[in-house]
Design a protein around this motif. Structure first.
Motif, PDB file in Angstrom:
ATOM      1  N   GLY A  62      44.518  91.073 -12.214  1.00 22.09           N
ATOM      2  CA  GLY A  62      44.697  90.245 -11.036  1.00 22.09           C
ATOM      3  C   GLY A  62      44.983  88.806 -11.399  1.00 22.09           C
ATOM      4  N   LEU A  68      50.101  95.549  -8.550  1.00 19.54           N
ATOM      5  CA  LEU A  68      48.946  96.370  -8.184  1.00 19.54           C
ATOM      6  C   LEU A  68      49.276  97.860  -8.141  1.00 19.54           C
ATOM      7  CD1 LEU A  68      46.020  96.613  -7.294  1.00 19.54           C
ATOM      8  CD2 LEU A  68      46.761  96.135  -4.944  1.00 19.54           C
ATOM      9  N   LEU A 169      40.407  97.957  -7.327  1.00 19.08           N
ATOM     10  CA  LEU A 169      40.816  96.934  -6.372  1.00 19.08           C
ATOM     11  C   LEU A 169      39.851  95.750  -6.295  1.00 19.08           C
ATOM     12  CD1 LEU A 169      43.102  96.283  -4.473  1.00 19.08           C
ATOM     13  CD2 LEU A 169      41.886  97.485  -2.643  1.00 19.08           C
ATOM     14  N   TYR A 172      40.514  93.548  -9.255  1.00 20.45           N
ATOM     15  CA  TYR A 172      41.842  92.946  -9.150  1.00 20.45           C
ATOM     16  C   TYR A 172      41.832  91.773  -8.171  1.00 20.45           C
ATOM     17  CZ  TYR A 172      46.938  92.678  -8.641  1.00 20.45           C
ATOM     18  OH  TYR A 172      48.236  92.249  -8.633  1.00 20.45           O
ATOM     19  N   GLN A 176      42.421  87.673  -8.723  1.00 17.96           N
ATOM     20  CA  GLN A 176      43.429  86.887  -8.010  1.00 17.96           C
ATOM     21  C   GLN A 176      42.843  85.687  -7.275  1.00 17.96           C
ATOM     22  OE1 GLN A 176      45.799  89.473  -5.453  1.00 17.96           O
ATOM     23  NE2 GLN A 176      47.490  89.246  -6.895  1.00 17.96           N
TER      24      GLN A 176
END
Length: 486
Positions: A62, A68, A169, A172, A176
């Motif tokens: 990320g 992704l 997820l 990630y 980010q």
């Protein structure tokens, strides 16, 4: 040789690793797939700290803004292939698994997997993927019990498509968004990657050694066989097993002693030669300030003060007084003497090292005037008290329960050490030095105690007194936090 070491050090440097992965994003995506495969593979999935590695890898992905969809596909494919290999192994070796290692030593693993499969049927493939202890076993059991391959791979594929985002997820998104929450100081990227890599390695090594150096481990039996071949080895074996021949030889404690004997002098000499803050100290201090800015003003400082009060001399004394009194009343003199010798010895060693190294603190409040920085007495004391408590409590617990006791103690000691950095009274290297010193005391006590103990277990018997003693410790600690000054 020197060129080889220099090259190895260069490639192991966290900053170099991040640069390489930034230039080769496909490598990171492949690593995620491989770890997902290992996490799902029979037996290996029990040993590899896959969740930690996947979270760290997804967070880095990320941070590097990798696609992704590719990341999720890589994770799903790895999980599908890992489960598929486990399923094939179950079909191929169905009649031999019970007699093969490690199931010959841990037949309960297959039993739990079979019970889970019989309870949930085909859905166990999907459910088991999210249940840690049985995750790598269920596909193997499905193959043993003749689950139709078409049905297996249908459920396997669909569940992997749900598993991949559930595990990848969050990491990630964290990778980010963390930069938008606060700005990392220069060099913090490398430190965080290094710390994460170190934690992953330590978690894997701790899990492996805990199993292998326990009485049921293969390494334990191999070393025991080698040790008993010599007269001195047999004498040492008898002394440390007497008077409880059925007890464990403290191989794990001896391994810990070797580590501590090397690390304590090495870190002390490093602090003596370079008393100024090291690179990791400066970066950790800056990072602590950035993290503190995320919380309401003063909240993190107050929480750190509470943890520091728990682990100062008065706080630890409040915790151990009921136990020391109980050990004397019940005439458990061997453990009482060992605990006292260990704790007093660590306090004396800590005072001596502070005097010899004379490293100034990053910040010196009035109540710490004249006190030096290296090593951290709070961390050394916390590791000695909570580490020994965990060791004696876990001593007669089933192997599957021990890890939670140890990890609980590790988490508490880690928070206490980090609180000292947050307060600005210690460097990161001070915390590491204090932890190593505390581990040295734990190892010495755990090696020496069995040779003098008369009880089969220091804390065996009716659990009621132990619960009462724990309550007394907490009440005394609460009184210290509420009424006694820092």
């Amino acid at each position: 040789m020197s060129n080889t070491l220099a090259t190895l050090t260069h490639w192991l440097d966290p900053t170099t690793l991040m640069a390489v992965l930034s230039d080769h994003p496909i490598a990171l995506i492949c690593i995620i797939g491989i770890v997902s495969l290992l996490e799902s593979l029979a037996i290996i999935g029990l040993l590899v700290p896959g969740v930690v590695i996947l979270t760290a890898g997804a967070s880095l992905a990320g941070h590097l803004a990798l696609p992704l969809p590719l990341l999720l596909i890589s994770g799903a494919m790895g999980a599908i292939i890992g489960d598929g290999i486990s399923f094939w192994l179950g079909i191929r070796y169905r009649d031999q698994l019970h007699g093969r290692w490690p199931f010959s030593r841990h037949p309960e693993w297959l039993e739990h997997g079979q019970q889970f499969f019989h309870r949930h049927g085909s859905w166990s493939i999907a459910f088991g993927r999210f249940v840690g202890p049985v995750r790598p076993i269920i596909p193997l059991v499905a193959g043993m019990l003749d689950m139709p391959p078409a049905k297996f791979f249908l459920v396997n594929g669909l569940s992997a498509l749900a598993w991949s985002p559930a595990y990848l997820l969050p990491g990630y998104l964290l990778g980010q968004t963390w930069q938008s929450l606060f700005t990392l100081p220069e060099g913090a990227d490398g430190l965080l990657v290094g710390v994460a890599s170190g934690l992953i390695f330590c978690a894997f090594a701790f899990s492996f050694l805990r199993r292998q150096l326990g009485r049921e481990g293969r390494l334990y039996h191999w070393l025991a066989h080698r040790l008993r071949k010599t007269s001195s080895g047999r004498r040492l074996w008898w002394q440390l097993r007497h008077p409880d021949p059925e007890g464990e030889f403290p191989l794990a404690s001896m391994a810990l002693l070797v580590f501590a004997v090397i690390s304590v002098p090495a870190m002390s000499l490093g602090a003596l030669a370079h008393p100024a803050p090291w690179w990791i100290d400066r970066v950790a201090a800056s990072l602590a300030k950035s993290v503190a800015a995320l919380f309401p003003e003063g909240l993190l400082t107050q929480a750190s003060l509470v943890l520091s009060r728990v682990a100062d001399g008065t706080g630890l004394t409040m915790l151990v007084i009921p136990w020391l009194a109980w050990l004397l009343i019940t005439r458990r003199h061997a453990i009482w003497l060992h605990l006292m010798a260990g704790w007093v010895g660590i306090a004396c060693a800590n005072t001596l090292l502070k005097y010899l190294i004379q490293r100034p603190r990053p910040d010196t409040p009035a109540f710490l005037e004249g006190s030096m920085s290296f090593p951290s007495a709070h961390t050394a004391g916390a590791v000695a008290v909570f580490g020994l408590a965990a060791a004696f409590i876990a001593e007669r617990q089933p192997s599957s329960h021990r890890r939670w006791i140890y990890w609980g103690a590790i988490a508490l000691c880690t928070l206490i050490g980090l609180s000292r950095i947050t307060l600005g009274v210690h460097y990161l290297s001070d915390i590491l030095g204090g932890a190593c010193l505390g581990l040295l005391g734990c190892a010495l006590v755990r090696i020496s105690y069995p040779a003098f103990a008369r009880q089969s277990s220091a804390l065996s018997g009716n659990p009621t007194p132990l619960l009462l003693l724990s309550a007394c410790s907490l009440l005394l600690l609460a009184a210290r936090l509420l009424w006694l000054p820092l």
